[in-house]
Scaffold this motif. Structure first.
Motif, PDB file in Angstrom:
ATOM      1  N   LYS A 102       0.829  -1.206   0.000  1.00 57.08           N
ATOM      2  CA  LYS A 102       0.000   0.000   0.000  1.00 57.08           C
ATOM      3  C   LYS A 102       0.870   1.266   0.000  1.00 57.08           C
ATOM      4  O   LYS A 102       0.600   2.220  -0.742  1.00 57.08           O
ATOM      5  CB  LYS A 102      -0.876  -0.028   1.268  1.00 57.08           C
ATOM      6  N   ALA A 103       1.936   1.234   0.807  1.00 55.77           N
ATOM      7  CA  ALA A 103       2.824   2.408   0.877  1.00 55.77           C
ATOM      8  C   ALA A 103       3.500   2.644  -0.474  1.00 55.77           C
ATOM      9  O   ALA A 103       3.663   3.793  -0.905  1.00 55.77           O
ATOM     10  CB  ALA A 103       3.870   2.200   1.975  1.00 55.77           C
ATOM     11  N   ILE A 104       3.884   1.573  -1.140  1.00 56.29           N
ATOM     12  CA  ILE A 104       4.535   1.694  -2.452  1.00 56.29           C
ATOM     13  C   ILE A 104       3.551   2.299  -3.462  1.00 56.29           C
ATOM     14  O   ILE A 104       3.898   3.212  -4.221  1.00 56.29           O
ATOM     15  CB  ILE A 104       5.055   0.310  -2.925  1.00 56.29           C
ATOM     16  N   ALA A 105       2.318   1.811  -3.418  1.00 60.61           N
ATOM     17  CA  ALA A 105       1.307   2.341  -4.344  1.00 60.61           C
ATOM     18  C   ALA A 105       1.046   3.815  -4.055  1.00 60.61           C
ATOM     19  O   ALA A 105       0.961   4.637  -4.973  1.00 60.61           O
ATOM     20  CB  ALA A 105       0.025   1.521  -4.225  1.00 60.61           C
ATOM     21  N   ALA A 106       0.961   4.161  -2.763  1.00 59.56           N
ATOM     22  CA  ALA A 106       0.666   5.549  -2.393  1.00 59.56           C
ATOM     23  C   ALA A 106       1.774   6.486  -2.876  1.00 59.56           C
ATOM     24  O   ALA A 106       1.515   7.624  -3.266  1.00 59.56           O
ATOM     25  CB  ALA A 106       0.491   5.654  -0.881  1.00 59.56           C
ATOM     26  N   ALA A 107       3.011   6.003  -2.855  1.00 58.38           N
ATOM     27  CA  ALA A 107       4.140   6.845  -3.284  1.00 58.38           C
ATOM     28  C   ALA A 107       4.311   6.807  -4.805  1.00 58.38           C
ATOM     29  O   ALA A 107       5.096   7.569  -5.355  1.00 58.38           O
ATOM     30  CB  ALA A 107       5.422   6.369  -2.602  1.00 58.38           C
ATOM     31  N   GLY A 108       3.604   5.900  -5.446  1.00 62.07           N
ATOM     32  CA  GLY A 108       3.767   5.748  -6.900  1.00 62.07           C
ATOM     33  C   GLY A 108       5.150   5.220  -7.269  1.00 62.07           C
ATOM     34  O   GLY A 108       5.659   5.491  -8.360  1.00 62.07           O
ATOM     35  N   ALA A 109       5.781   4.482  -6.346  1.00 58.85           N
ATOM     36  CA  ALA A 109       7.136   3.966  -6.609  1.00 58.85           C
ATOM     37  C   ALA A 109       7.065   2.747  -7.533  1.00 58.85           C
ATOM     38  O   ALA A 109       6.161   1.926  -7.391  1.00 58.85           O
ATOM     39  CB  ALA A 109       7.806   3.583  -5.284  1.00 58.85           C
ATOM     40  N   PRO A 110       8.010   2.619  -8.451  1.00 63.53           N
ATOM     41  CA  PRO A 110       8.002   1.457  -9.363  1.00 63.53           C
ATOM     42  C   PRO A 110       8.623   0.233  -8.707  1.00 63.53           C
ATOM     43  O   PRO A 110       9.573  -0.346  -9.220  1.00 63.53           O
ATOM     44  CB  PRO A 110       8.844   1.959 -10.542  1.00 63.53           C
ATOM     45  N   TRP A 111       8.130  -0.137  -7.549  1.00 64.90           N
ATOM     46  CA  TRP A 111       8.706  -1.214  -6.742  1.00 64.90           C
ATOM     47  C   TRP A 111       7.661  -2.309  -6.543  1.00 64.90           C
ATOM     48  O   TRP A 111       6.490  -2.115  -6.814  1.00 64.90           O
ATOM     49  CB  TRP A 111       9.127  -0.705  -5.357  1.00 64.90           C
ATOM     50  N   HIS A 112       8.090  -3.444  -5.956  1.00 65.33           N
ATOM     51  CA  HIS A 112       7.113  -4.478  -5.618  1.00 65.33           C
ATOM     52  C   HIS A 112       7.546  -5.250  -4.373  1.00 65.33           C
ATOM     53  O   HIS A 112       8.675  -5.082  -3.891  1.00 65.33           O
ATOM     54  CB  HIS A 112       6.857  -5.418  -6.802  1.00 65.33           C
ATOM     55  N   VAL A 113       6.625  -6.064  -3.867  1.00 64.65           N
ATOM     56  CA  VAL A 113       6.854  -6.824  -2.627  1.00 64.65           C
ATOM     57  C   VAL A 113       6.616  -8.307  -2.907  1.00 64.65           C
ATOM     58  O   VAL A 113       5.681  -8.650  -3.629  1.00 64.65           O
ATOM     59  CB  VAL A 113       5.896  -6.349  -1.502  1.00 64.65           C
ATOM     60  N   VAL A 114       7.463  -9.156  -2.344  1.00 65.81           N
ATOM     61  CA  VAL A 114       7.296 -10.605  -2.496  1.00 65.81           C
ATOM     62  C   VAL A 114       7.306 -11.220  -1.095  1.00 65.81           C
ATOM     63  O   VAL A 114       7.995 -10.727  -0.198  1.00 65.81           O
ATOM     64  CB  VAL A 114       8.445 -11.225  -3.334  1.00 65.81           C
ATOM     65  N   ARG A 115       6.567 -12.300  -0.938  1.00 69.56           N
ATOM     66  CA  ARG A 115       6.519 -12.959   0.386  1.00 69.56           C
ATOM     67  C   ARG A 115       6.562 -14.469   0.224  1.00 69.56           C
ATOM     68  O   ARG A 115       5.933 -15.019  -0.679  1.00 69.56           O
ATOM     69  CB  ARG A 115       5.234 -12.553   1.110  1.00 69.56           C
ATOM     70  N   VAL A 116       7.341 -15.102   1.102  1.00 68.75           N
ATOM     71  CA  VAL A 116       7.338 -16.577   1.183  1.00 68.75           C
ATOM     72  C   VAL A 116       7.109 -16.915   2.652  1.00 68.75           C
ATOM     73  O   VAL A 116       8.049 -16.921   3.456  1.00 68.75           O
ATOM     74  CB  VAL A 116       8.670 -17.170   0.678  1.00 68.75           C
TER      75      VAL A 116
END
Ligand code: PMP
Length: 456
Positions: A365-379
């Motif tokens: 959510k924070a990445i989307a709010a900042a409009g950053a071209p990043w992503h999150v992965v989880r295992v």
């Protein structure tokens, strides 16, 4: 031409934010600075293990104590610890059952080169947790992988190991190769490397079954050594069917499949192997398997154990090249038993999973709010943000996504706000002891860091 932006952030901004965070770190640690001031530490390069120089802070934190998921430094800062010793303390620092058994065993001797009743219980618990294998204890996952490779070479009579570009399996020489423009090559930076690693290893890209098949078709590969998910170069998930394909190819071409669960043990009870139904010939797990006591285990299927027994019966007398004097000691058995029976439980994994899902959602959510071209992965309990678009499919893409300067700035900004994450990449672990409040603080610290970097 020098890049003017990394991960969407202007380099000048990264630089400014990093310097400010480093200055704040130093100013907040007068006691640490005084302790380190005379420079006469006695350590090579001033640290007892050179990886401790890999943290981005101007000087290392001196830890006073750690309990649960909180680490306290000698300046009295209480830090929410999401690094957790880079997985060694994935179940929290000093889990109570493990601390209890350490105290009890401390009065009964530390090393005998003989098993105990605990050892018998541990053998059964390992089968129960990870599957019916024939187990051995080592002290590090590095050692366990080395020994697993010896067995694979011994029973197949073949020389090479197939590893994936960008992998890490400990300081195992055989796996220190990468895929370069001319094919497999030794990695740059290896100290004192004299052997030709390409004679004993071949690198392929993760998620490339055709590449794996082409390598196996040469007929000289003893084993595929892989993590279920690549966790050491950002985080690269397997494509659907990739592991089934690896299993089939290994069988078809007479190679063994070694699955290194040292990090993916975060997946859930029994590791990724059990959660996703993988079928390795050799299973390796280290780091947190004894609650933080230096320990690793490796197991062979019955079939491989039988092949090894046949090989072993014909082996001339002499050193096997496997084992170390202090391995399989009673303290390890006590800690293994406590961890497997009382810490590595479905309930604890459920807590970890829920906390990590909360963290993943908050960061996304924070990445989307900042409009950053990043992503999150989880295992499972393991979460990583990557400062580039995703998903990543292999080691080459992961290498391109890695942004050391930006990541160092983020790590320092998070620490300024009381949150510690792993130094080598952007990895965060949620332990059973990690509270919702800690997770929410990390999410808030991450959002504030993005605000600082993107000047929102
Ligand atoms: N396997 C994997 C997948 C690892 O990530 C690591 C270390 N990060 C190791 C093995 C080696 O563990 P150790 O350093 O404890 O030997």
């Amino acid at each position: 031409m020098a890049q003017d932006r990394i991960g969407g952030v202007p380099v000048s901004r990264i630089d400014a934010v990093s310097h400010a965070a480093a200055a704040a770190y130093a100013a907040a640690r007068p006691r640490t600075r005084a302790a380190l001031a005379d420079g006469a530490t006695g350590w090579l390069d001033d640290v007892p293990m050179h990886w401790m120089k890999d943290w981005p802070q101007p000087f290392p934190m001196l830890v006073a104590q750690a309990k649960g998921a909180v680490l306290t430094d000698i300046d009295g800062h209480h830090i929410d610890d999401f690094c957790l010793g880079d997985t060694g303390s994935m179940f929290g620092h000093s889990p109570s059952p493990v601390a209890r058994e350490i105290r009890a065993q401390a009065g009964r001797g530390l090393t005998y080169m003989l098993p105990t009743e605990d050892a018998l219980a541990v053998g059964r618990l390992l089968c129960d947790r990870f599957g019916p294998m024939r187990w051995q204890v080592a002290t590090t996952a590095t050692d366990a992988n080395r020994f697993a490779l010896r067995v694979a070479r011994a029973v197949t009579g073949r020389r090479k190991v197939l590893v994936f570009n960008g992998c890490y399996h400990g300081t195992v020489d055989d796996a220190m190769v990468r895929l370069g423009p001319q094919g497999t090559a030794a990695r740059p930076g290896l100290v004192g490397q004299v052997a030709d690693l390409t004679a004993t290893a071949v690198a392929c890209e993760f998620n490339d079954l055709a590449g794996v098949e082409a390598a196996l078709a040469q007929g000289d590969i003893a084993a595929i050594l892989t993590e279920p998910v690549m966790t050491n170069s950002c985080m690269v998930l397997p494509d659907p069917g990739f592991h089934a394909g690896l299993r089939d190819l290994a069988t078809r071409y007479g190679a063994l499949l070694i699955v290194d669960e040292t990090h993916t043990i975060s997946s859930g009870l029994g590791g990724y192997t059990r959660v996703h139904g993988l079928r390795p010939d050799i299973f390796v797990v280290g780091k947190c398997v004894a609650g933080g006591m230096p320990t690793a285990v490796w197991g062979l299927t019955e079939a491989v154990a039988a092949r090894f027994a046949a090989y072993d019966a014909t082996r001339p007398p002499g050193h096997s090249g496997m084992g170390t004097t202090l391995s399989a000691n009673p303290m390890q058995f006590a800690c293994l038993r406590a961890t497997l029976a009382e810490v590595m439980t479905p309930e604890n994994y459920a807590r970890m999973e829920a906390g990590a899902a909360r963290l993943q959602a908050g960061l996304t959510k924070a990445i989307a709010a900042a409009g950053a071209p990043w992503h999150v992965v989880r295992v499972g309990a393991r979460v990583e943000f990557i400062c580039a678009p995703g998903p990543l499919r292999n080691g080459s893409q992961a290498e391109a996504a890695h942004a050391p300067m930006l990541e160092a700035a983020i790590h320092q900004c998070l620490l300024k706000r009381g949150c510690l994450i792993a130094p080598f990449h952007n990895m965060m672990l949620v332990s059973p002891a990690t509270t919702k409040a800690q997770i929410d603080r990390l999410i808030a610290a991450f959002a504030a860091t993005l605000t600082e970097l993107f000047e929102i």
